[in-house]
Design an enzyme around this catalytic site. Structure first.
Site, PDB file in Angstrom:
ATOM      1  N   TYR A  24      32.176 -18.583  51.307  1.00  0.00           N
ATOM      2  CA  TYR A  24      31.850 -18.406  52.718  1.00  0.00           C
ATOM      3  C   TYR A  24      32.855 -19.190  53.570  1.00  0.00           C
ATOM      4  CZ  TYR A  24      27.474 -16.662  50.883  1.00  0.00           C
ATOM      5  OH  TYR A  24      26.537 -15.939  50.210  1.00  0.00           O
ATOM      6  N   ASN A  46      24.119  -6.720  55.295  1.00  0.00           N
ATOM      7  CA  ASN A  46      24.831  -5.787  54.441  1.00  0.00           C
ATOM      8  C   ASN A  46      24.425  -4.324  54.598  1.00  0.00           C
ATOM      9  OD1 ASN A  46      26.512  -4.868  52.576  1.00  0.00           O
ATOM     10  ND2 ASN A  46      25.891  -6.247  50.971  1.00  0.00           N
ATOM     11  N   CYS A  54      28.683  -8.213  48.132  1.00  0.00           N
ATOM     12  CA  CYS A  54      28.161  -9.504  48.571  1.00  0.00           C
ATOM     13  C   CYS A  54      27.983 -10.441  47.376  1.00  0.00           C
ATOM     14  CB  CYS A  54      26.827  -9.313  49.286  1.00  0.00           C
ATOM     15  SG  CYS A  54      25.629  -8.404  48.317  1.00  0.00           S
ATOM     16  N   HIS A  55      27.886  -9.884  46.197  1.00  0.00           N
ATOM     17  CA  HIS A  55      27.690 -10.732  45.019  1.00  0.00           C
ATOM     18  C   HIS A  55      28.979 -11.460  44.646  1.00  0.00           C
ATOM     19  CE1 HIS A  55      29.092  -6.838  43.505  1.00  0.00           C
ATOM     20  NE2 HIS A  55      29.739  -7.563  42.599  1.00  0.00           N
ATOM     21  N   GLU A  83      32.128  -8.624  35.838  1.00  0.00           N
ATOM     22  CA  GLU A  83      33.461  -8.628  36.424  1.00  0.00           C
ATOM     23  C   GLU A  83      34.418  -9.463  35.586  1.00  0.00           C
ATOM     24  OE1 GLU A  83      34.332  -7.405  39.823  1.00  0.00           O
ATOM     25  OE2 GLU A  83      32.697  -6.111  39.295  1.00  0.00           O
TER      26      GLU A  83
END
Length: 110
Positions: A24, A46, A54-55, A83
């Site tokens: 952030y 969102n 957002c994750h 990921e």
DNA sequence: AGCGTGACGAACT
DNA sequence: TAGTTCGCCACGC
């Protein structure tokens, strides 16, 4: 045409490549703002849910942080692991290694 | 038009 | 290390 703060936040999130995460704080710096909580709120809204990862956004400490849905945090971790990012105890192991930073030059809506 | 609240954090003491 | 304080934008009343 002035772009809303939210638009820039979502746009920034979309810039995050796969397998990378951001904080952030980075977004706040990217948007030249100190409202880190606003970013969380905006990301939480969102409206572009599938378009805005957002994750992939975590706290400056590398922790996953909170989530609008308490159990959503768990999913967040699962997604990050998919990921290729290892997460342990709600914290990213190789956080600095997968941290993605924005380029100020990338800003074009200003 | 003005006041008050909300929010997935960060920095400081 | 833990606890406390600050701050910002957008939106509702």
């Amino acid at each position: 045409m002035k772009i809303k703060f939210e638009e820039m936040v979502w746009d920034a999130l979309k810039k995050i490549p796969k397998g990378k995460v951001t904080t952030y704080k980075e977004i706040g710096d990217y948007l030249n703002t100190k409202s880190y909580r606003l970013i969380g709120k905006i990301v939480g809204k969102n409206p572009y849910a599938p378009k805005v990862p957002c994750h992939r956004v975590v706290k400056s400490d590398g922790t996953i942080g909170g989530y609008t849905h308490p159990k959503g945090v768990k999913r967040k971790i699962e997604l990050l692991k998919e990921e290729g990012i290892e997460v342990k105890d709600n914290k990213i192991v190789d956080f600095k290694d997968v941290l993605f930073k924005f380029d100020k030059k990338d800003i074009k809506g200003e």
